[in-house]
Design a protein around this motif. Structure first.
Motif, PDB file in Angstrom:
ATOM      1  N   PHE A 103     -15.837   3.813 -19.502  1.00 37.76           N
ATOM      2  CA  PHE A 103     -15.695   2.364 -19.843  1.00 37.76           C
ATOM      3  C   PHE A 103     -14.391   1.785 -19.646  1.00 37.76           C
ATOM      4  O   PHE A 103     -14.308   0.664 -19.324  1.00 37.76           O
ATOM      5  N   LEU A 104     -13.398   2.768 -19.590  1.00 36.84           N
ATOM      6  CA  LEU A 104     -11.951   2.468 -19.162  1.00 36.84           C
ATOM      7  C   LEU A 104     -11.627   2.471 -17.688  1.00 36.84           C
ATOM      8  O   LEU A 104     -10.758   1.881 -17.259  1.00 36.84           O
ATOM      9  N   LEU A 105     -12.364   3.331 -16.985  1.00 40.17           N
ATOM     10  CA  LEU A 105     -11.901   3.695 -15.575  1.00 40.17           C
ATOM     11  C   LEU A 105     -12.824   2.781 -14.659  1.00 40.17           C
ATOM     12  O   LEU A 105     -12.479   2.539 -13.662  1.00 40.17           O
ATOM     13  N   CYS A 106     -14.007   2.390 -15.144  1.00 42.60           N
ATOM     14  CA  CYS A 106     -14.890   1.859 -14.308  1.00 42.60           C
ATOM     15  C   CYS A 106     -14.445   0.539 -13.233  1.00 42.60           C
ATOM     16  O   CYS A 106     -14.558   0.498 -12.098  1.00 42.60           O
ATOM     17  N   GLN A 107     -14.044  -0.306 -14.037  1.00 43.54           N
ATOM     18  CA  GLN A 107     -13.650  -1.505 -13.676  1.00 43.54           C
ATOM     19  C   GLN A 107     -12.311  -1.692 -12.684  1.00 43.54           C
ATOM     20  O   GLN A 107     -12.421  -2.093 -11.644  1.00 43.54           O
ATOM     21  N   PRO A 108     -11.316  -0.945 -13.488  1.00 43.24           N
ATOM     22  CA  PRO A 108     -10.128  -0.878 -12.388  1.00 43.24           C
ATOM     23  C   PRO A 108     -10.325  -0.151 -11.002  1.00 43.24           C
ATOM     24  O   PRO A 108      -9.630  -0.534 -10.081  1.00 43.24           O
ATOM     25  N   LEU A 109     -11.322   0.740 -11.183  1.00 47.60           N
ATOM     26  CA  LEU A 109     -11.593   1.253  -9.649  1.00 47.60           C
ATOM     27  C   LEU A 109     -12.535   0.344  -8.959  1.00 47.60           C
ATOM     28  O   LEU A 109     -12.635   0.489  -7.720  1.00 47.60           O
ATOM     29  N   PHE A 110     -13.587  -0.018  -9.688  1.00 46.20           N
ATOM     30  CA  PHE A 110     -14.623  -0.507  -8.971  1.00 46.20           C
ATOM     31  C   PHE A 110     -14.290  -2.048  -8.412  1.00 46.20           C
ATOM     32  O   PHE A 110     -14.795  -2.283  -7.392  1.00 46.20           O
ATOM     33  N   ASN A 111     -13.850  -2.963  -9.165  1.00 44.63           N
ATOM     34  CA  ASN A 111     -13.655  -4.377  -9.095  1.00 44.63           C
ATOM     35  C   ASN A 111     -12.665  -4.436  -7.364  1.00 44.63           C
ATOM     36  O   ASN A 111     -13.071  -5.288  -6.724  1.00 44.63           O
ATOM     37  N   PRO A 112     -11.589  -3.704  -7.448  1.00 46.37           N
ATOM     38  CA  PRO A 112     -10.816  -4.144  -6.028  1.00 46.37           C
ATOM     39  C   PRO A 112     -11.794  -3.381  -4.967  1.00 46.37           C
ATOM     40  O   PRO A 112     -11.740  -4.075  -3.922  1.00 46.37           O
ATOM     41  N   LEU A 113     -12.397  -2.412  -5.076  1.00 45.63           N
ATOM     42  CA  LEU A 113     -13.301  -2.008  -4.089  1.00 45.63           C
ATOM     43  C   LEU A 113     -14.456  -2.989  -3.549  1.00 45.63           C
ATOM     44  O   LEU A 113     -14.717  -3.334  -2.462  1.00 45.63           O
ATOM     45  N   ILE A 114     -15.085  -3.345  -4.668  1.00 46.33           N
ATOM     46  CA  ILE A 114     -16.372  -4.298  -4.242  1.00 46.33           C
ATOM     47  C   ILE A 114     -15.877  -5.517  -3.732  1.00 46.33           C
ATOM     48  O   ILE A 114     -16.460  -6.256  -2.978  1.00 46.33           O
ATOM     49  N   TYR A 115     -15.094  -6.111  -4.232  1.00 45.20           N
ATOM     50  CA  TYR A 115     -14.573  -7.544  -4.134  1.00 45.20           C
ATOM     51  C   TYR A 115     -13.796  -7.503  -2.749  1.00 45.20           C
ATOM     52  O   TYR A 115     -13.821  -8.329  -1.719  1.00 45.20           O
ATOM     53  N   GLY A 116     -12.796  -6.440  -2.452  1.00 41.31           N
ATOM     54  CA  GLY A 116     -12.151  -6.168  -1.221  1.00 41.31           C
ATOM     55  C   GLY A 116     -13.036  -5.950  -0.149  1.00 41.31           C
ATOM     56  O   GLY A 116     -12.785  -6.577   1.118  1.00 41.31           O
ATOM     57  N   LEU A 117     -14.322  -5.366  -0.262  1.00 44.48           N
ATOM     58  CA  LEU A 117     -15.016  -5.056   0.851  1.00 44.48           C
ATOM     59  C   LEU A 117     -16.062  -6.009   1.075  1.00 44.48           C
ATOM     60  O   LEU A 117     -16.311  -6.631   2.171  1.00 44.48           O
ATOM     61  N   VAL A 118     -16.617  -6.921   0.055  1.00 48.15           N
ATOM     62  CA  VAL A 118     -17.771  -7.780   0.204  1.00 48.15           C
ATOM     63  C   VAL A 118     -17.094  -9.198   0.599  1.00 48.15           C
ATOM     64  O   VAL A 118     -17.649  -9.848   1.512  1.00 48.15           O
ATOM     65  N   LEU A 119     -16.134  -9.720  -0.025  1.00 45.35           N
ATOM     66  CA  LEU A 119     -15.663 -11.081   0.163  1.00 45.35           C
ATOM     67  C   LEU A 119     -14.769 -11.045   1.620  1.00 45.35           C
ATOM     68  O   LEU A 119     -13.668 -10.454   1.778  1.00 45.35           O
ATOM     69  N   THR A 120     -15.211 -11.753   2.613  1.00 45.51           N
ATOM     70  CA  THR A 120     -14.762 -11.735   3.862  1.00 45.51           C
ATOM     71  C   THR A 120     -13.247 -12.138   4.052  1.00 45.51           C
ATOM     72  O   THR A 120     -12.241 -11.470   4.768  1.00 45.51           O
ATOM     73  N   ASN A 121     -12.965 -12.977   3.333  1.00 44.71           N
ATOM     74  CA  ASN A 121     -11.494 -13.656   3.325  1.00 44.71           C
ATOM     75  C   ASN A 121     -10.645 -12.540   2.752  1.00 44.71           C
ATOM     76  O   ASN A 121      -9.628 -12.246   3.653  1.00 44.71           O
ATOM     77  N   ILE A 122     -10.900 -11.989   1.731  1.00 46.60           N
ATOM     78  CA  ILE A 122      -9.944 -11.047   1.238  1.00 46.60           C
ATOM     79  C   ILE A 122      -9.817  -9.690   2.032  1.00 46.60           C
ATOM     80  O   ILE A 122      -8.692  -9.276   2.561  1.00 46.60           O
ATOM     81  N   ARG A 123     -10.933  -9.309   2.685  1.00 43.73           N
ATOM     82  CA  ARG A 123     -11.207  -8.070   3.500  1.00 43.73           C
ATOM     83  C   ARG A 123     -10.254  -8.034   4.881  1.00 43.73           C
ATOM     84  O   ARG A 123      -9.539  -7.362   5.062  1.00 43.73           O
ATOM     85  N   LEU A 124     -10.391  -9.408   5.646  1.00 45.70           N
ATOM     86  CA  LEU A 124      -9.696  -9.760   6.629  1.00 45.70           C
ATOM     87  C   LEU A 124      -8.120  -9.767   6.416  1.00 45.70           C
ATOM     88  O   LEU A 124      -7.397  -9.267   7.156  1.00 45.70           O
ATOM     89  N   ILE A 125      -7.740 -10.381   5.577  1.00 49.96           N
ATOM     90  CA  ILE A 125      -6.247 -10.641   5.123  1.00 49.96           C
ATOM     91  C   ILE A 125      -5.828  -9.331   4.778  1.00 49.96           C
ATOM     92  O   ILE A 125      -4.782  -8.625   5.118  1.00 49.96           O
ATOM     93  N   CYS A 126      -6.674  -8.501   3.882  1.00 52.67           N
ATOM     94  CA  CYS A 126      -5.950  -6.944   3.581  1.00 52.67           C
ATOM     95  C   CYS A 126      -5.969  -6.303   4.979  1.00 52.67           C
ATOM     96  O   CYS A 126      -4.941  -5.502   4.988  1.00 52.67           O
ATOM     97  N   ARG A 127      -6.867  -6.491   5.799  1.00 56.93           N
ATOM     98  CA  ARG A 127      -6.796  -5.340   7.047  1.00 56.93           C
ATOM     99  C   ARG A 127      -5.662  -5.947   7.860  1.00 56.93           C
ATOM    100  O   ARG A 127      -5.140  -4.850   8.449  1.00 56.93           O
ATOM    101  N   GLY A 128      -5.450  -7.206   7.890  1.00 57.12           N
ATOM    102  CA  GLY A 128      -4.307  -7.410   8.682  1.00 57.12           C
ATOM    103  C   GLY A 128      -2.949  -7.310   8.050  1.00 57.12           C
ATOM    104  O   GLY A 128      -2.075  -6.726   8.815  1.00 57.12           O
ATOM    105  N   LEU A 129      -2.833  -7.203   6.853  1.00 59.17           N
ATOM    106  CA  LEU A 129      -1.504  -6.785   6.246  1.00 59.17           C
ATOM    107  C   LEU A 129      -1.251  -5.318   6.166  1.00 59.17           C
ATOM    108  O   LEU A 129      -0.026  -4.998   6.568  1.00 59.17           O
TER     109      LEU A 129
END
Length: 327
Positions: free
Chosen positions: A285-311
């Motif tokens: 209950f306390l571990l799922c979101q802090p690990l899951f959200n950055p992964l799912i949003y970082g991979l799926v949302l193109t703008n964030i993924r490209l900027i993170c990759r470039g950084l």
């Protein structure tokens, strides 16, 4: 003169400390669990801080959707800070007694985290509804002032509502101090009360409705209308809805399942389950979101993924260049 409640039992005392009884002897696996949790915590900090910095430092991402995401990632850092260091210390300790003051502080942070999480997810669903169903009026409906209110409301309500909960719980006189968990939780403490807790239970029902039921209604209604628009719209509209809504729906589903397991453990006797499984479900209950959200949003949302990759590539190249120059 204080009137004694007819529900009061003998041997009541204000709790000065609590004993967490769900810990069990890990033996030689203690260090394995310690290093695994430490690596998970470092991953939580790195991924959430990275995405917060990416959104904050790139003006192209200063849109309502990304502002809600930034608030969500900050909340993940807030909630995990009350759990991971605590677990790491207790894994290495043989004594699992917690001072009452720290116990209620941990409850405050964790319940605030859960309340804020549900409310932010509801606000995000409303943002997606306006973007897909009323694209021409999006700038008007999601103005800077309204976005700021929708971002601040979950935090304000979460801090105030949970503060009332803690003030009611901390004033209870208890007939025991053993909590069958690996961290402090409010409902097990209420079950230790020596007298009637009707007022606290009513407050809990009201808070649950405002923090869980009402956000679910908002999420359900907004996505029902989004599906109607997608069903009648063009293929391009459906593709846009899937790209922007899929991570959010996955996050809602993940957190809902975790919350469901947490409620089951709190309200029903789960002693027939293996202790390891009960601890895992409680921590999920306390571990799922802090690990899951950055992964799912970082991979799926193109703008964030490209900027993170470039950084990350720039950081890696700079490190390689620095290493080469030092030689």
């Amino acid at each position: 003169m204080q009137v004694q409640s007819p529900f009061r039992r003998h041997n009541s005392t204000p709790a000065s400390s609590f004993v967490l009884t769900a810990y069990f002897n890990l033996g030689s696996l203690r260090w394995l669990f310690f290093w695994a949790l430490l690596l998970l915590y470092l991953l939580v900090i790195f991924s959430n801080v990275l995405l917060v910095c990416v959104i904050a430092l790139n003006r192209s991402l200063h849109e309502p959707m990304y502002m809600f995401l930034c608030s969500l990632f900050i909340n993940e850092l807030y909630g995990s800070a009350a759990l991971f260091p605590f677990l790491l210390v207790h894994i290495l300790r043989d004594v699992h007694t917690v001072p009452a003051s720290f116990c209620f502080f941990q409850i405050y942070v964790m319940h605030g985290y859960a309340t804020i999480e549900f409310l932010i997810l509801a606000c995000m669903s409303y943002d997606r509804y306006v973007a897909i169903c009323h694209p021409l009026h999006y700038r008007v409906r999601m103005s800077r002032s309204r976005t700021a209110v929708l971002i601040l409301f979950p935090w304000t309500y979460g801090f105030l509502a949970v503060g009332v909960t803690i003030s009611l719980s901390s004033s209870l006189e208890l007939c025991g101090n053993h909590i069958d968990k690996v961290y402090c939780d409010n409902y097990p403490i209420i079950k230790l009360a020596c007298y009637d807790t009707t007022i606290i239970n009513i407050h809990g029902i009201v808070m649950t409705f405002n923090a869980v039921v009402y956000p679910f209604i908002v999420i359900f209604v907004t996505y029902f209308r989004i599906l109607k628009v997608c069903w009648r719209g063009e293929r391009r509209t459906r593709q846009k809805a899937v790209n922007t809504c899929a991570p959010h729906l996955a996050s809602v589903l993940n957190f809902s399942i975790a919350a469901f397991f947490e409620v089951l453990q709190g309200r029903f006797d789960m002693s027939h389950l293996p202790n390891m499984l009960r601890v895992f479900l409680s921590l999920y209950f306390l571990l799922c979101q802090p690990l899951f959200n950055p992964l799912i949003y970082g991979l799926v949302l193109t703008n964030i993924r490209l900027i993170c990759r470039g950084l990350l590539l720039r950081v890696f190249r700079r490190a390689v260049r620095t290493e080469a120059n030092s030689r």
